[in-house]
Design a protein around this motif. Structure first.
Motif, PDB file in Angstrom:
ATOM      1  N   VAL A 278     -34.141   7.001  23.664  1.00 32.13           N
ATOM      2  CA  VAL A 278     -34.940   6.626  22.495  1.00 32.13           C
ATOM      3  C   VAL A 278     -34.072   6.020  21.394  1.00 32.13           C
ATOM      4  N   ARG A 279     -32.910   6.593  21.173  1.00 35.52           N
ATOM      5  CA  ARG A 279     -32.019   6.079  20.133  1.00 35.52           C
ATOM      6  C   ARG A 279     -31.608   4.637  20.419  1.00 35.52           C
ATOM      7  N   SER A 280     -31.270   4.344  21.654  1.00 33.45           N
ATOM      8  CA  SER A 280     -30.893   2.973  22.018  1.00 33.45           C
ATOM      9  C   SER A 280     -32.072   2.025  21.835  1.00 33.45           C
ATOM     10  N   LEU A 281     -33.273   2.490  22.182  1.00 30.93           N
ATOM     11  CA  LEU A 281     -34.474   1.675  22.001  1.00 30.93           C
ATOM     12  C   LEU A 281     -34.693   1.361  20.523  1.00 30.93           C
ATOM     13  N   LEU A 282     -34.513   2.354  19.650  1.00 28.07           N
ATOM     14  CA  LEU A 282     -34.679   2.142  18.212  1.00 28.07           C
ATOM     15  C   LEU A 282     -33.698   1.085  17.699  1.00 28.07           C
ATOM     16  N   THR A 283     -32.464   1.169  18.160  1.00 28.21           N
ATOM     17  CA  THR A 283     -31.466   0.181  17.748  1.00 28.21           C
ATOM     18  C   THR A 283     -31.859  -1.211  18.218  1.00 28.21           C
ATOM     19  N   ALA A 284     -32.416  -1.297  19.417  1.00 28.79           N
ATOM     20  CA  ALA A 284     -32.872  -2.589  19.943  1.00 28.79           C
ATOM     21  C   ALA A 284     -33.995  -3.161  19.081  1.00 28.79           C
ATOM     22  N   LEU A 285     -34.897  -2.306  18.621  1.00 31.59           N
ATOM     23  CA  LEU A 285     -35.990  -2.772  17.766  1.00 31.59           C
ATOM     24  C   LEU A 285     -35.448  -3.335  16.456  1.00 31.59           C
ATOM     25  N   THR A 286     -34.325  -2.800  16.004  1.00 35.24           N
ATOM     26  CA  THR A 286     -33.696  -3.304  14.779  1.00 35.24           C
ATOM     27  C   THR A 286     -33.037  -4.655  15.015  1.00 35.24           C
ATOM     28  N   PHE A 287     -32.345  -4.790  16.152  1.00 36.57           N
ATOM     29  CA  PHE A 287     -31.547  -5.988  16.422  1.00 36.57           C
ATOM     30  C   PHE A 287     -32.361  -7.171  16.945  1.00 36.57           C
ATOM     31  N   PHE A 288     -33.319  -6.914  17.834  1.00 35.61           N
ATOM     32  CA  PHE A 288     -33.855  -7.984  18.673  1.00 35.61           C
ATOM     33  C   PHE A 288     -35.267  -8.453  18.324  1.00 35.61           C
ATOM     34  N   LEU A 289     -35.887  -7.874  17.322  1.00 36.97           N
ATOM     35  CA  LEU A 289     -37.222  -8.326  16.924  1.00 36.97           C
ATOM     36  C   LEU A 289     -37.128  -9.282  15.736  1.00 36.97           C
ATOM     37  N   PRO A 290     -38.054 -10.227  15.637  1.00 38.54           N
ATOM     38  CA  PRO A 290     -37.992 -11.208  14.552  1.00 38.54           C
ATOM     39  C   PRO A 290     -38.395 -10.620  13.210  1.00 38.54           C
ATOM     40  N   GLU A 291     -37.962 -11.286  12.142  1.00 41.61           N
ATOM     41  CA  GLU A 291     -38.388 -10.921  10.793  1.00 41.61           C
ATOM     42  C   GLU A 291     -39.874 -11.237  10.632  1.00 41.61           C
ATOM     43  N   VAL A 292     -40.495 -10.620   9.617  1.00 39.48           N
ATOM     44  CA  VAL A 292     -41.888 -10.963   9.330  1.00 39.48           C
ATOM     45  C   VAL A 292     -41.937 -12.421   8.876  1.00 39.48           C
ATOM     46  N   PRO A 293     -43.023 -13.125   9.165  1.00 45.76           N
ATOM     47  CA  PRO A 293     -43.099 -14.546   8.815  1.00 45.76           C
ATOM     48  C   PRO A 293     -43.290 -14.757   7.316  1.00 45.76           C
ATOM     49  N   GLU A 294     -43.119 -15.993   6.897  1.00 41.20           N
ATOM     50  CA  GLU A 294     -43.438 -16.347   5.516  1.00 41.20           C
ATOM     51  C   GLU A 294     -44.934 -16.612   5.405  1.00 41.20           C
ATOM     52  N   PHE A 295     -45.518 -16.245   4.275  1.00 46.34           N
ATOM     53  CA  PHE A 295     -46.955 -16.381   4.080  1.00 46.34           C
ATOM     54  C   PHE A 295     -47.241 -17.423   3.002  1.00 46.34           C
ATOM     55  N   GLU A 296     -48.476 -17.893   3.008  1.00 44.82           N
ATOM     56  CA  GLU A 296     -48.870 -18.897   2.026  1.00 44.82           C
ATOM     57  C   GLU A 296     -48.864 -18.308   0.620  1.00 44.82           C
ATOM     58  N   GLU A 297     -48.460 -19.130  -0.321  1.00 48.47           N
ATOM     59  CA  GLU A 297     -48.442 -18.675  -1.709  1.00 48.47           C
ATOM     60  C   GLU A 297     -49.867 -18.425  -2.200  1.00 48.47           C
ATOM     61  N   GLY A 298     -49.985 -17.454  -3.076  1.00 45.96           N
ATOM     62  CA  GLY A 298     -51.287 -17.179  -3.675  1.00 45.96           C
ATOM     63  C   GLY A 298     -52.126 -16.185  -2.907  1.00 45.96           C
ATOM     64  N   GLN A 299     -51.633 -15.749  -1.731  1.00 41.94           N
ATOM     65  CA  GLN A 299     -52.399 -14.787  -0.930  1.00 41.94           C
ATOM     66  C   GLN A 299     -51.908 -13.370  -1.184  1.00 41.94           C
ATOM     67  N   LEU A 300     -52.848 -12.461  -1.392  1.00 44.28           N
ATOM     68  CA  LEU A 300     -52.512 -11.054  -1.525  1.00 44.28           C
ATOM     69  C   LEU A 300     -52.229 -10.454  -0.156  1.00 44.28           C
ATOM     70  N   GLY A 301     -53.054 -10.801   0.847  1.00 45.35           N
ATOM     71  CA  GLY A 301     -52.837 -10.297   2.187  1.00 45.35           C
ATOM     72  C   GLY A 301     -54.076 -10.408   3.049  1.00 45.35           C
ATOM     73  N   GLN A 302     -54.039  -9.778   4.227  1.00 41.56           N
ATOM     74  CA  GLN A 302     -55.114  -9.903   5.208  1.00 41.56           C
ATOM     75  C   GLN A 302     -55.536  -8.535   5.734  1.00 41.56           C
ATOM     76  N   VAL A 303     -56.848  -8.370   5.912  1.00 45.14           N
ATOM     77  CA  VAL A 303     -57.413  -7.151   6.485  1.00 45.14           C
ATOM     78  C   VAL A 303     -57.196  -7.193   7.998  1.00 45.14           C
TER      79      VAL A 303
END
Length: 699
Positions: A278-303
């Motif tokens: 599990v510890r190795s898997l957690l480290t992989a989730l930190t290293f190998f997943l992409p950052e959250v994308p950039e969102f359009e200006e003026g948007q609070l968010g999405q349901v």
């Protein structure tokens, strides 16, 4: 500022998905000890129905920190009846863990989950589970993954055994051994000089027992990882060609490129129950997943999801698109952290993060909210927004108009699921009618795969569900969460009804006081041929209106006619299911000023009733594909039971211990199958169902 990762965890039923979720939260220090699913103590499974059944029903959300990264962690259902929960979860994540049980290998829902992940473009890391049992082979599971999923698994952890028990795992990237400390947490073995002293009692990288030392195994798999990574990093390739050792930091860079490829998958092996890997898997989730994308200006968010808690009411799971402090929040909005069913208020929100939101208005799945609290592209109720030409409209068959693109995630998910069952529900007390109506509408908004059909004249409802488990859970929630007392009939198969030929036009009028509405209506099938399997036949509706009507009628009249025709078609002619694949043609339509929408609905509904006769329609019944595994000693009696249910076995396999089969079977013959097969196999059989198609039925 911390990086944010939004991840989901998916698997076939009983692959150990929720147990792995508990272990991840434990390893991250979020919980003191992992709860057991069988004891009803899983942190993520908070609903009484989840505790009772031992399955995940709603996508639970948890938050934790690991190596200066903030994780939003979504545990999704594995049961096929709740596939819409998985689909909605994948709209809000960048990465996922797909759990594969070494006991069963790649199963039907494993394949379905992997397909969902690929379609959604979600980066996926594999975790091979249940290797604490030395009888289960990692080798065979890896081969199974490559053959069925079509990706090359790159092994990053290697389980080790001592006296038949898993005692540690070797981490390929860090070239270290992870063992348990006195608290049961995975830690790096400080006795580095002992690395070569353990031997794998059961090979996890060969088909036979290995006498290789742990150090040799690590070197072998490290070199293999470098070879694969060299395909994605020129520096690693150059070092490999020159015979130089590849430092871990360079290998890490190459593996990041590999993780983004569709041809490979990083694979971690261990045991969620025993807490290894599990510890190795957690480290992989930190290293190998992409950052959250950039969102359009003026948007609070999405349901991204809707939830209802007794005593709290409705909340929205909300993905923020902006950084914003409490003082800037739109009036009437509140944000909290959601831990299972607990709400913890926050004072600021961050772009990409996931929160529970209370809004001053009723939200919809997929809805995008602006920073000022208004909704993007708020559609005008029942108006039509389809992109057909002036003579046709392809609005949804459930009678509601297509919404703007803001709601496309929920709309697309709704279209993926065919409700196969219909159940009549009515109030115990007439005083509860309005409350039951509102509660059912809330549940249908929360779950895109569940639909409600209201019979106003009869004063009851039909609940359209994907399967029996979903129906049972909905009825339980209706009583527990909403306090509704209802009587439910036995579930019936939801057939498809289709026209066999074009029908002659009819005229119908409806008058109320000075107001009168008249319509001349005709209909024909979109596809004229009635075929053996209707799986590929169109299920949409085509409504054609005269040019004069389109030019002169107000939008509310046009929308009213379309909605009335489609809603009536949902009821069908034989009462067995919706009338689908049909083209309505409105030849004439007249109305007086001041005519109300209910008058339009009544006139159109009566016209449809007059238009069709039972002899004009043929019913098609749903045919399911049954995938089943059981011990070989139960194979004969289980196969005989399937054939007695009009099932046709089309594939048989196994390894001498486990018997596997696939069969086509009518849904009407498999009601209550869970109880029957459990009795026959003494609880050892596992099975799953999926819709294969429709076949003409004899009623």
């Amino acid at each position: 500022m911390q990086s944010i990762r939004n991840i989901a965890i998916l698997a076939h039923v009983d692959a150990g998905k929720t147990t792995l979720s508990e272990r991840i939260l434990f390893a991250a220090g979020e919980i003191r000890r992992p709860g057991k699913v069988e004891d009803g103590l899983a942190t993520m499974d908070y609903m009484p129905e989840e505790k009772e059944r031992g399955i995940t029903i709603e996508s639970g959300v948890a938050h934790f920190e690991w190596k200066n990264t903030w994780f939003n962690f979504i545990d999704t259902p594995g049961h096929v009846d709740f596939g819409a929960e998985v689909d909605m979860a994948l709209t809000a994540v960048e990465g996922a863990v797909l759990v594969v049980s070494a006991a069963s290998g790649v199963e039907t829902q494993t394949v379905a989950a992997f397909k969902k992940l690929r379609e959604a473009g979600v980066r996926t890391i594999l975790f091979v589970n249940k290797l604490d049992n030395p009888d289960y082979s990692l080798d065979e599971t890896l081969i199974n993954i490559e053959e069925i999923l079509g990706v090359r698994p790159v092994l990053m952890t290697i389980p080790e055994y001592k006296d038949g028990q898993m005692c540690s795992v070797l981490d390929v990237l860090s070239k270290s051994r992870l063992v348990h400390d006195e608290n049961g947490e995975e830690v790096v073995d400080s006795a580095a000089d002992q690395l070569g002293t353990y031997h794998s009692e059961k090979s996890q990288c060969h088909s036979e027992r290995s006498e290789e030392s742990s150090e040799a195994l690590l070197q072998k798999h490290y070199k293999e990882a470098c070879e694969f990574a060299s395909n994605f990093d020129d520096e690693v390739l150059e070092m490999a060609l020159e015979g130089k050792a590849v430092p871990p930091k360079d290998l890490l860079r190459g593996l990041k490129g590999l993780a983004a490829s569709d041809d490979y998958a990083l694979c971690y092996a261990g045991s969620a129950m025993a807490g290894f890997g599990v510890r190795s898997l957690l480290t992989a989730l930190t290293f190998f997943l992409p950052e959250v994308p950039e969102f359009e200006e003026g948007q609070l968010g999405q349901v991204i999801r809707l939830r209802h808690f007794k005593g709290v009411g409705e909340i929205s799971l909300f993905r923020a698109h902006s950084d914003m402090e409490r003082k800037e929040w739109p009036a009437g909005f509140e944000f909290s952290r959601l831990k299972a069913n607990l709400l913890i208020p926050v004072d600021e929100i961050r772009a990409g993060d996931i929160y529970a939101m209370r809004a001053p208005f009723e939200t919809e799945l997929g809805q995008i909210i602006l920073r000022d609290g208004t909704v993007v592209g708020d559609s005008a109720g029942s108006e039509c927004h389809c992109e057909a030409d002036d003579s046709t409209c392809h609005c949804e068959a459930d009678g509601r108009s297509n919404r703007s693109s803001v709601n496309l995630p929920a709309t697309n998910i709704r279209d993926r699921y065919q409700p196969l069952l219909q159940t009549r529900v009515e109030c115990v007390s007439t005083e509860d009618y309005s409350h039951v109506e509102k509660s059912l509408n809330t549940l249908s908004r929360m779950d895109p795969s569940f639909r409600v059909q209201h019979d106003e004249e009869g004063g009851f409802w039909y609940l359209h569900t994907v399967g029996e488990v979903q129906l049972e859970v909905l009825l339980a929630r209706l009583k527990r969460e909403f306090g509704c007392q209802v009587q439910a009939g036995d579930p019936e198969i939801r057939y498809q009804e289709r026209l066999t030929r074009a029908v002659e036009s009819v005229e119908n009028s409806f008058q109320l006081g000075p107001h009168k509405i008249s319509i001349k209506l005709a209909a024909s099938p979109i596809v004229n041929d009635v075929v053996e399997n209707a799986a590929e036949l169109p299920v949409n509706h085509d409504i054609r209106l005269t040019a004069e009507f389109l030019e002169n009628a107000p939008r509310e009249i046009l929308a009213g006619v379309r909605s009335a025709l489609l809603e009536t078609a949902e009821i069908g002619v034989l009462g067995k299911g919706p009338l689908v694949g049909i083209r309505f043609e409105v030849l004439e339509f007249s109305w007086s000023e001041g005519a109300l929408p209910p008058m339009i609905k009544k006139c159109c509904a009566d016209a449809v009733t007059k238009l069709f006769k039972p002899s004009d329609v043929v019913a098609y019944e749903p045919i399911m594909e049954l995938s089943l595994e059981c011990p070989v000693n139960f194979a004969g009696v289980i196969t005989g039971d399937i054939q007695a249910r009009d099932g046709k076995v089309k594939e048989i396999g196994g390894d001498g211990r486990t018997h596997f089969l696939k069969a086509d079977i009518p849904l009407r013959k498999i009601f209550g199958y869970a109880t029957g097969v459990r009795s026959i196999s003494k609880g050892t059989a596992l099975y799953s169902l999926k819709l294969l198609g429709y076949r003409e039925a004899s009623l």
